[in-house]
Write a protein that holds these residues in place. Structure first.
Motif, PDB file in Angstrom:
ATOM      1  N   GLN A 251       0.597   9.356  -1.202  1.00 34.62           N
ATOM      2  CA  GLN A 251       0.090   9.043   0.134  1.00 34.62           C
ATOM      3  C   GLN A 251       0.867   7.856   0.700  1.00 34.62           C
ATOM      4  N   VAL A 252       1.011   7.834   2.029  1.00 37.26           N
ATOM      5  CA  VAL A 252       1.669   6.723   2.713  1.00 37.26           C
ATOM      6  C   VAL A 252       0.714   6.223   3.793  1.00 37.26           C
ATOM      7  N   TRP A 253       0.452   4.927   3.777  1.00 39.79           N
ATOM      8  CA  TRP A 253      -0.455   4.284   4.727  1.00 39.79           C
ATOM      9  C   TRP A 253       0.306   3.190   5.447  1.00 39.79           C
ATOM     10  N   THR A 254       0.039   3.010   6.741  1.00 39.97           N
ATOM     11  CA  THR A 254       0.697   1.969   7.512  1.00 39.97           C
ATOM     12  C   THR A 254      -0.348   1.015   8.074  1.00 39.97           C
ATOM     13  N   GLN A 255       0.023  -0.256   8.136  1.00 40.79           N
ATOM     14  CA  GLN A 255      -0.880  -1.287   8.644  1.00 40.79           C
ATOM     15  C   GLN A 255      -1.094  -1.114  10.141  1.00 40.79           C
ATOM     16  N   LYS A 256      -2.334  -1.271  10.569  1.00 38.29           N
ATOM     17  CA  LYS A 256      -2.693  -1.202  11.989  1.00 38.29           C
ATOM     18  C   LYS A 256      -3.149  -2.592  12.417  1.00 38.29           C
ATOM     19  N   GLY A 257      -2.530  -3.137  13.401  1.00 39.48           N
ATOM     20  CA  GLY A 257      -2.927  -4.451  13.898  1.00 39.48           C
ATOM     21  C   GLY A 257      -2.430  -5.580  13.022  1.00 39.48           C
ATOM     22  N   ARG A 258      -2.636  -6.780  13.515  1.00 35.47           N
ATOM     23  CA  ARG A 258      -2.185  -7.973  12.793  1.00 35.47           C
ATOM     24  C   ARG A 258      -3.136  -8.306  11.669  1.00 35.47           C
ATOM     25  N   GLY A 259      -2.654  -9.056  10.751  1.00 33.73           N
ATOM     26  CA  GLY A 259      -3.469  -9.494   9.624  1.00 33.73           C
ATOM     27  C   GLY A 259      -2.579  -9.709   8.417  1.00 33.73           C
ATOM     28  N   ARG A 260      -3.059 -10.563   7.527  1.00 33.10           N
ATOM     29  CA  ARG A 260      -2.298 -10.839   6.310  1.00 33.10           C
ATOM     30  C   ARG A 260      -3.016 -10.231   5.125  1.00 33.10           C
ATOM     31  N   LEU A 261      -2.250  -9.616   4.270  1.00 34.34           N
ATOM     32  CA  LEU A 261      -2.803  -9.034   3.062  1.00 34.34           C
ATOM     33  C   LEU A 261      -2.173  -9.730   1.867  1.00 34.34           C
ATOM     34  N   ARG A 262      -3.009 -10.409   1.094  1.00 41.34           N
ATOM     35  CA  ARG A 262      -2.506 -11.084  -0.102  1.00 41.34           C
ATOM     36  C   ARG A 262      -2.567 -10.097  -1.264  1.00 41.34           C
TER      37      ARG A 262
END
Length: 153
Positions: A107-118
């Protein structure tokens, strides 16, 4: 609540691939009456449909199909999964700082909107949860940060 059309479409798509199950997958549901043990009414209908078509039913196969279809808007699902556990094997960040995530299952997922993921180094375990209005949140299992994502593939 699932519409009758959605259940029927799922039934057709699942039973088409169920005929190739191994004997291990078929142990629990050998007869039409075995479907009565299923609590989930949508799954029970899919079980009945499988036997009516002369194929077999396996909850394991349905679980696999639900996992494959999680997050895809074009494929009908039973919509019973609220969360899946995935292994992220690759993360790429584009010029705008948005991330794209590849799972071990393809599966491939793309980030929507701003935000930081640690997150730590790949691979890492993460959960993807359904949110409001067909949205999804990806969160590494070892911390509380999360970002909105949508399924690309």
């Amino acid at each position: 609540m699932l519409s009758l059309n959605k259940i029927l479409m799922l039934s057709l798509s699942l039973t088409a691939g169920i005929s190739g199950l191994s004997a291990d997958d078929q142990d629990d549901y050998k007869t039409f009456k075995d479907c009565l043990r299923i609590d989930d009414s949508a799954l029970r209908v899919v079980c009945y449909d499988a036997f009516a078509r002369g194929t077999v039913f396996s909850e394991k196969k349905v679980e696999e199909e639900q996992f494959k279809a999680f997050g895809e808007v074009s494929r009908p699902t039973l919509d019973t999964k609220e969360t899946i556990l995935v292994t992220i094997v690759e993360v790429r960040t584009n010029a705008e700082g948005m991330k794209r995530f590849w799972t071990e299952s393809g599966q491939v997922w793309t980030q929507k909107g701003r935000g930081r993921l640690r997150h730590g180094k790949t691979p890492f375990e993460a959960t993807i949860k359904k949110g409001e209005m067909k949205s999804f949140k990806l969160s590494p299992t070892d911390n509380k940060s999360s970002v909105g994502v949508s399924r690309v593939r």
